[in-house]
Design a protein around this motif. Structure first.
Motif: not given
Ligand code: CAA
Length: 379
Positions: A79-87, A247-258, A72-77
């Protein structure tokens, strides 16, 4: 060894992906630009069960495993890492800390509304002079018999203003060093507790990061987590698992950009063909995909260790340092692949690049992760 996700994992991943694409993507650029806290979006995340995913259902949580949380963290991150840090802070620092080390009364009073997403929590360790060197706490919690008198300042606190419940680390007995530190539950509104101005940040701009001031705040003894002097170990143990979330947030940011770079490379033409047909771009995409997959495997292993209640200090530090450095590298390459379009806001990758940077800093810098890993390998 199983690498397959279960049906339940796939359902959670799908639900998080759909929520992120449908509810978070519209407005993400504007929230970033205007530093607008995602109040409505976080409320919905609470209703969908994303704010207390791993908490036992008897305390209002989803009773899910750490692998589900990573998905869930990966998918949310993405798109929006500001939401995922709150989570992430709510789930893996505040809820996990309270559920694991709090007493029954504290769980009923504080954990239940946090796990249901009705309230937001904050984890308050960093100070103007105690970031990586976390034992050097200047905030004091003087023992007054039935309460503590809390004085000091905390810095860079995620959910600083949006939170209602704050886990504050403070020094009670200076002579005892880290064994004289306590973790206290502080409520917003306690007299003497004020929230400082919002930080104007490079990335995760829609999240609210503030300094906090405590001026003779009376905190009941009943709000201490664990035994007297347990506060530092509480913080270390909580952060160790919490690093899986970042780490999952970072993964999501990376996979979103990829994913954005991959799609763009198939559309954009240069020198008579799609840029994805040029080897210079193909090699970038290959390296991006490989580093993302390596991050994912390190994170899944840490999550699995967490689910088995096995030691994970080294593994979560490895996952965090690798995933966050991958996020910084992948997002920079994603901007490069987009060329001039990558440097403007509409294409999302410049935001992801700015958001990636914080994953190398908070919940322990990359240098702190390397301290944790090297101590373990040298032990
Ligand atoms: N689990 C249990 N106990 C632990 C532990 C762990 N993971 N890590 C350390 N400890 C214990 C040690 O065993 C030791 O106890 P004893 O003396 O009884 O054996 C005690 O804690 C002190 O440990 P160290 O001597 O290793 O402490 P140190 O001063 O050398 O620091 C450090 C180690 C790893 C650098 C630590 O200070 C650290 O992790 N710093 C970074 C803090 C951090 O992550 N800050 C981020 C703030 S939170 C945040 O960012 C949230 C947000 O808003 C997003």
């Amino acid at each position: 060894m199983h690498f397959d996700l279960s049906e339940e994992h796939l359902m959670i991943q799908k639900a998080a992906r759909e929520f992120a694409q449908n509810e978070l993507k519209p407005g993400v650029i504007e929230r970033d630009e205007h530093q607008k806290f995602p109040t409505e979006q976080i409320k919905k995340m609470g209703e969908l069960g994303f704010m207390g995913m791993m908490v036992d259902p008897k305390y209002g949580g989803g009773g899910m495993d750490a692998v589900s949380y990573v998905l869930a963290m990966e998918e949310i991150s993405k798109v929006d890492a500001s939401c995922s840090v709150v989570m992430s802070v709510n789930n893996s620092l505040v809820c996990w800390g309270l559920e694991t080390f709090g007493n029954e009364e504290q769980k009923q009073k504080y954990l239940v509304p946090l796990a249901k997403g009705e309230k937001i929590g904050a984890f308050c360790l960093s100070e103007p002079e105690a970031g990586s060197d976390a034992t050097s706490q200047r905030t004091t919690a003087k023992d007054m018999g039935d309460h503590y008198l809390l004085n000091g300042t905390k810095n860079w606190i995620t959910n600083g203003n949006s939170a209602s419940t704050y886990l504050v680390i403070a020094q009670t007995n200076v002579e005892a060093g880290h064994r004289g530190i306590n973790a206290l539950i502080v409520e917003k509104g306690m007299p003497g507790f004020t929230v400082g101005p919002k930080e104007n940040k490079m990335g995760i701009r829609a999240s609210d990061t503030h300094s906090l001031m405590f001026d003779n705040v009376k905190v009941p003894k009943a709000n201490r987590i664990g035994e007297d002097g347990f506060g530092f170990k509480f913080a270390m143990k909580t952060l160790s698992g919490g690093r899986i979330g970042i780490a999952s947030q970072a993964l999501g940011i990376a996979s979103g950009a990829y994913e954005l770079a991959l799609a763009y490379s198939k559309e954009r033409k240069a020198f008579g063909k799609e840029i994805s047909q040029h080897q210079a771009i193909q090699f970038k995409l290959a390296d991006m995909a490989t580093k993302i997959e390596a991050s994912r495997l390190l994170i899944f292993r840490s999550a699995w260790l967490k689910d088995q209640h096995l030691p994970l200090d080294k593994e979560s530090a490895m996952a965090k340092v690798f995933a966050s450095e991958t996020a910084m590298w992948v997002t920079t390459e994603a901007v490069q692949i987009h060329g001039g379009y990558g440097y403007v806001k509409e294409y999302h990758v410049e935001r992801l690049m700015r958001d990636a940077k914080i994953t190398q800093i908070y919940e322990g810098t990359s240098e702190v992760q390397r301290i944790v890993i090297s101590r373990s390998v040298l032990a």
